[in-house]
Design a protein around this motif. Structure first.
Motif, PDB file in Angstrom:
ATOM      1  N   ALA A 175     121.372  14.862 103.823  1.00 29.95           N
ATOM      2  CA  ALA A 175     120.363  15.733 104.421  1.00 29.95           C
ATOM      3  C   ALA A 175     119.252  14.881 105.031  1.00 29.95           C
ATOM      4  O   ALA A 175     118.996  13.760 104.564  1.00 29.95           O
ATOM      5  N   THR A 176     118.628  15.382 106.058  1.00 26.67           N
ATOM      6  CA  THR A 176     117.454  14.737 106.642  1.00 26.67           C
ATOM      7  C   THR A 176     116.259  15.647 106.436  1.00 26.67           C
ATOM      8  O   THR A 176     116.406  16.832 106.128  1.00 26.67           O
ATOM      9  N   ARG A 177     115.066  15.120 106.627  1.00 27.83           N
ATOM     10  CA  ARG A 177     113.874  15.954 106.528  1.00 27.83           C
ATOM     11  C   ARG A 177     112.933  15.633 107.683  1.00 27.83           C
ATOM     12  O   ARG A 177     112.886  14.497 108.169  1.00 27.83           O
ATOM     13  N   ARG A 178     112.222  16.671 108.088  1.00 22.71           N
ATOM     14  CA  ARG A 178     111.309  16.523 109.229  1.00 22.71           C
ATOM     15  C   ARG A 178     110.079  17.380 108.968  1.00 22.71           C
ATOM     16  O   ARG A 178     110.192  18.549 108.615  1.00 22.71           O
ATOM     17  N   ARG A 179     108.911  16.769 109.156  1.00 21.94           N
ATOM     18  CA  ARG A 179     107.662  17.504 108.948  1.00 21.94           C
ATOM     19  C   ARG A 179     107.287  18.239 110.230  1.00 21.94           C
ATOM     20  O   ARG A 179     107.291  17.668 111.320  1.00 21.94           O
TER      21      ARG A 179
ATOM     22  N   GLY B 240     104.032  20.533 111.171  1.00 21.38           N
ATOM     23  CA  GLY B 240     102.777  21.064 110.670  1.00 21.38           C
ATOM     24  C   GLY B 240     102.626  20.731 109.204  1.00 21.38           C
ATOM     25  O   GLY B 240     102.709  19.569 108.781  1.00 21.38           O
ATOM     26  N   HIS B 241     102.445  21.757 108.377  1.00 22.07           N
ATOM     27  CA  HIS B 241     102.275  21.560 106.942  1.00 22.07           C
ATOM     28  C   HIS B 241     103.586  21.689 106.175  1.00 22.07           C
ATOM     29  O   HIS B 241     103.586  21.601 104.941  1.00 22.07           O
ATOM     30  N   GLN B 242     104.688  21.922 106.873  1.00 26.96           N
ATOM     31  CA  GLN B 242     105.961  22.154 106.196  1.00 26.96           C
ATOM     32  C   GLN B 242     106.943  21.020 106.461  1.00 26.96           C
ATOM     33  O   GLN B 242     106.911  20.374 107.511  1.00 26.96           O
ATOM     34  N   VAL B 243     107.821  20.793 105.481  1.00 32.60           N
ATOM     35  CA  VAL B 243     108.907  19.832 105.629  1.00 32.60           C
ATOM     36  C   VAL B 243     110.218  20.604 105.586  1.00 32.60           C
ATOM     37  O   VAL B 243     110.500  21.307 104.608  1.00 32.60           O
ATOM     38  N   HIS B 244     111.001  20.495 106.656  1.00 32.17           N
ATOM     39  CA  HIS B 244     112.280  21.187 106.745  1.00 32.17           C
ATOM     40  C   HIS B 244     113.421  20.198 106.468  1.00 32.17           C
ATOM     41  O   HIS B 244     113.460  19.106 107.056  1.00 32.17           O
ATOM     42  N   TYR B 245     114.324  20.597 105.580  1.00 32.51           N
ATOM     43  CA  TYR B 245     115.516  19.805 105.285  1.00 32.51           C
ATOM     44  C   TYR B 245     116.686  20.347 106.089  1.00 32.51           C
ATOM     45  O   TYR B 245     116.837  21.564 106.255  1.00 32.51           O
ATOM     46  N   ARG B 246     117.507  19.432 106.547  1.00 33.29           N
ATOM     47  CA  ARG B 246     118.623  19.789 107.423  1.00 33.29           C
ATOM     48  C   ARG B 246     119.854  18.981 107.019  1.00 33.29           C
ATOM     49  O   ARG B 246     119.751  17.789 106.716  1.00 33.29           O
ATOM     50  N   ARG B 247     121.002  19.627 107.009  1.00 30.46           N
ATOM     51  CA  ARG B 247     122.241  18.939 106.643  1.00 30.46           C
ATOM     52  C   ARG B 247     122.630  17.949 107.740  1.00 30.46           C
ATOM     53  O   ARG B 247     122.553  18.258 108.932  1.00 30.46           O
ATOM     54  N   THR B 248     123.041  16.752 107.342  1.00 28.77           N
ATOM     55  CA  THR B 248     123.481  15.754 108.310  1.00 28.77           C
ATOM     56  C   THR B 248     124.963  15.928 108.628  1.00 28.77           C
ATOM     57  O   THR B 248     125.669  16.721 107.991  1.00 28.77           O
ATOM     58  N   GLU B 249     125.436  15.181 109.601  1.00 28.87           N
ATOM     59  CA  GLU B 249     126.869  15.204 109.919  1.00 28.87           C
ATOM     60  C   GLU B 249     127.692  14.724 108.732  1.00 28.87           C
ATOM     61  O   GLU B 249     128.793  15.228 108.484  1.00 28.87           O
ATOM     62  N   VAL B 250     127.158  13.762 108.001  1.00 29.55           N
ATOM     63  CA  VAL B 250     127.867  13.292 106.796  1.00 29.55           C
ATOM     64  C   VAL B 250     127.920  14.409 105.765  1.00 29.55           C
ATOM     65  O   VAL B 250     128.967  14.646 105.125  1.00 29.55           O
TER      66      VAL B 250
END
Length: 327
Positions: free
Chosen positions: A299-303, A305-315
């Protein structure tokens, strides 16, 4: 086919907005045409009792399956996170001439079954305008407000994802993935299967509004009285109306069931707090599992604003796919 022509100023003025008014009116449209959109059947069943107590005859008359619905009922939101009270006040302040003109246009659409009801509204457009606003307000309280925290999280997640696309790949990356009927070429946004005339944005930019009740349609607003707007289906909206998929058993044995469940749930991208609420887990527990998925490259994460969103990677997706094949 409809083409929106962008200038450099328009490219810099694209923005996103979320609208409880759009969600409410779109939800009423779903009630009126569920046989054409089976994805929403669980939601319609859950809201059947609440919907039965509503008088939505005016709104339903103005929502033909194909054709024009009055724009004054769904003005594009002026704020990035609009309030329903502000949006309803805009409807109630619509000039009467505009109400009359748009009611006539909706009535005269080919084979609109609501024409007799619209004729009755045209005898007193001011009263019809207020009645329609009242119907929307009733629908908001009965159908949308109880679920708004969850709905708004999906909208925020979609906006965060689209914002990252715009940042990483520009307008081409954003529009080529926004809707199957859209494509970007040479400063032009091309909308297939649309009947509106081509439109030059002339520096106004474009407002992009995700909708959980929009699937599978794209709505374009190019009325000169409003900010040019596209309303598109929010990613992952089907998860709102059905149980989240269980992780494959091989994946659960590999990662542990909770961690595997969270990996499967990262479609669309999600925040720690949203996942904790959806799965009734402690924030600290979700944070620990997401950190482990991130450290493992799943998973990757990206900020944003005030939130951090996690996203599934290709792996991460490949691990899920492999576990499904081996199940």
């Amino acid at each position: 086919m409809t083409v929106l022509h962008f200038t450099q100023s328009d490219a810099l003025r694209c923005r996103f907005g979320a609208s409880p008014l759009w969600e409410t009116v779109s939800a009423v449209r779903v009630l009126n045409g569920i046989r054409h959109r089976p994805m929403y059947a669980p939601w319609v069943a859950a809201k059947a009792e609440a919907a039965a107590g509503l008088d939505l005859s005016g709104l339903l008359a103005l929502q033909p399956r194909v054709g024009f619905s009055p724009d004054f009922l769904t003005p594009p939101p002026k704020a990035s996170r609009a309030k329903i009270s502000t949006e309803l006040a805009r409807i109630r302040s619509t000039p009467i001439d505009r109400v009359r003109r748009e009611l006539i246009r909706s009535r005269d659409e080919l084979n609109n079954p609501g024409a007799p009801e619209i004729d009755r509204m045209l005898t007193d457009p001011a009263r019809a305008r207020d009645r329609l606003a009242d119907e929307i307000e009733s629908a908001w309280h009965a159908l949308i407000k109880p679920d708004w925290p969850k709905i708004s999280r999906f909208l925020e997640d979609d906006i965060a994802y689209r914002g990252s696309q715009l940042t990483d790949g520009g307008l081409a990356a954003l529009f080529d993935d926004l809707h199957p009927t859209l494509s970007w070429a040479d400063d032009r946004l091309i909308a297939d299967r649309y009947r509106e005339p081509d439109h030059k944005l002339t520096g106004q930019g474009l407002l992009l509004v995700p909708g959980v009740f929009a699937w599978p349609y794209l709505v374009m607003v190019v009325d000169p009285n409003y900010q040019p707007t596209l309303v598109y289906p929010a990613r992952g909206a089907a998860r709102l109306w059905s149980d989240a998929p269980a992780p494959p058993d091989p994946l659960a044995r590999l990662l542990g069931r909770t961690r595997a469940t969270l990996l499967v749930a990262l479609d669309p991208p999600a925040t720690t707090s949203a996942l904790a609420a959806d799965y009734r887990l402690a924030l600290a527990t979700v944070a620990e599992h997401l950190a482990a998925l991130h450290d493992a490259g799943l998973a990757t994460r990206r900020r944003t604003g005030h939130q951090v969103h996690y996203r599934r990677t290709e792996v991460g997706q490949a691990v899920i796919d492999a576990s499904i094949l081996s199940a």
